[in-house]
Design an enzyme around this catalytic site. Structure first.
Site, PDB file in Angstrom:
ATOM      1  N   HIS A 107      -9.654  -1.879   0.780  1.00  0.00           N
ATOM      2  CA  HIS A 107      -8.309  -1.520   0.304  1.00  0.00           C
ATOM      3  C   HIS A 107      -7.397  -1.196   1.484  1.00  0.00           C
ATOM      4  CE1 HIS A 107      -5.068   0.003  -2.054  1.00  0.00           C
ATOM      5  NE2 HIS A 107      -5.264   1.256  -1.697  1.00  0.00           N
ATOM      6  N   HIS A 154       2.931  12.058 -21.864  1.00  0.00           N
ATOM      7  CA  HIS A 154       3.034  10.647 -21.494  1.00  0.00           C
ATOM      8  C   HIS A 154       3.314   9.777 -22.711  1.00  0.00           C
ATOM      9  CE1 HIS A 154       2.407   6.792 -19.670  1.00  0.00           C
ATOM     10  NE2 HIS A 154       1.371   6.537 -20.454  1.00  0.00           N
ATOM     11  N   GLU A 184     -13.091   1.294  -0.413  1.00  0.00           N
ATOM     12  CA  GLU A 184     -11.984   2.002   0.245  1.00  0.00           C
ATOM     13  C   GLU A 184     -11.561   1.280   1.523  1.00  0.00           C
ATOM     14  OE1 GLU A 184      -9.159   4.899   1.492  1.00  0.00           O
ATOM     15  OE2 GLU A 184      -9.955   4.216  -0.440  1.00  0.00           O
ATOM     16  N   HIS A 221       1.726   8.424  -5.179  1.00  0.00           N
ATOM     17  CA  HIS A 221       1.358   7.267  -4.356  1.00  0.00           C
ATOM     18  C   HIS A 221       1.442   5.978  -5.177  1.00  0.00           C
ATOM     19  CE1 HIS A 221      -0.561   4.707  -1.482  1.00  0.00           C
ATOM     20  NE2 HIS A 221      -1.715   4.637  -2.133  1.00  0.00           N
TER      21      HIS A 221
END
Length: 270
Positions: free
Chosen positions: A61, A210, A58, A123
């Site tokens: 990133h 989807h 994290e 996001h």
């Protein structure tokens, strides 16, 4: 002409791809809480003292995203100064800055206010648009000085193109939502859905939506390519991009099918 800007655009585009890949790794490894619920600090520290793998994933990133975000802003300003004579530049430079800021805000919201599946999927969708703005600015830098005149297209073709663009983004969003809701393996067959559970669940519905949306997108892009070749074959940019889009959507669809089917095939051979 603009050699430095071209190189910087390519570098920034690669950086954006790296950010997307890192984001996927964060999701895949469930490292979204690797820095707790603090942002931009990690557990309230500039450099985290924790050496947990989730924290490293994290934190790295965040570092790369921040650095690449700065590159995007520099690229936008540089393009605005060097390519101001190209009418599209000002718009895409503004979009690049706005979307990279929005992307960072969405990431921060996901950390501070909890990992909502809707927020996480959005996001990713914003990140995809941000990458597109950077790529477009890079293309403008390469075309400057020797770009052919823009093809004159019919209003109907232009409206259809915009519709496909918006629809493609929605399909990207549904794909991200599949991932963040853990719906990847809600169906064990393709193209029809054989639900894992005895009854329809939210995950099954998300997967079916989807799939249906993705199949329709393939059809829409094929129609777009046929229209481009039939009516605007004199425009190499239109025809080449149309076929590239079709090739990419087939690669994407194939990857999606393999993600679902390969584990089933592996289990069947055991």
């Amino acid at each position: 002409m603009n050699r430095g800007l071209k190189f910087f655009g390519v570098l920034t585009s690669l950086g954006m791809i790296l950010v997307l890949l890192q984001g996927a790794i964060v999701t895949k490894t469930d490292s979204g809480d690797g820095c707790g619920d603090t942002w931009p600090l990690c557990f309230g520290e500039v450099i985290p003292s924790s050496t947990a793998l989730a924290t490293l994933i994290e934190y790295s990133h965040r570092l790369v995203s921040g650095f690449v975000g700065l590159l995007v802003i520099i690229l936008a300003i540089w393009s605005w100064k060097k390519l101001s004579h190209v009418k599209e530049t000002n718009f895409w430079a503004l979009m690049a800055v706005l979307f990279i800021i929005f992307q960072g805000m969405m990431g921060a919201a996901a950390v501070v206010f909890g990992h909502s599946n809707i927020v996480l999927a959005l996001h990713f969708g914003i990140s995809a648009i941000s990458l597109a703005t950077v790529v477009i600015l890079t293309i403008l830098a390469f075309e400057d000085g020797h770009n052919p005149p823009a093809p004159r297209v019919r209003k109907g073709f232009r409206n259809y193109l915009f519709f496909v663009l918006v629809y493609a983004y929605l399909v990207i969003y549904t794909g991200a939502y599949v991932k963040h809701t853990g719906s990847t393996y809600a169906c064990t067959s393709f193209p029809f859905c054989d639900p894992v559970a005895s009854s329809m669940t939210l995950q099954t519905i998300v997967q079916i939506v989807h799939r249906s949306a993705a199949i329709l997108l393939v059809v829409l892009l094929i129609i777009l390519a046929i229209k481009a070749i039939r009516y605007y074959r004199e425009s190499k940019a239109l025809t080449v991009c149309a076929w590239i889009s079709v090739a990419l959507i087939f690669i994407q669809a194939t990857a999606g099918v393999l993600i679902v089917m390969l584990p089933q095939y592996y289990m069947a051979t055991l």
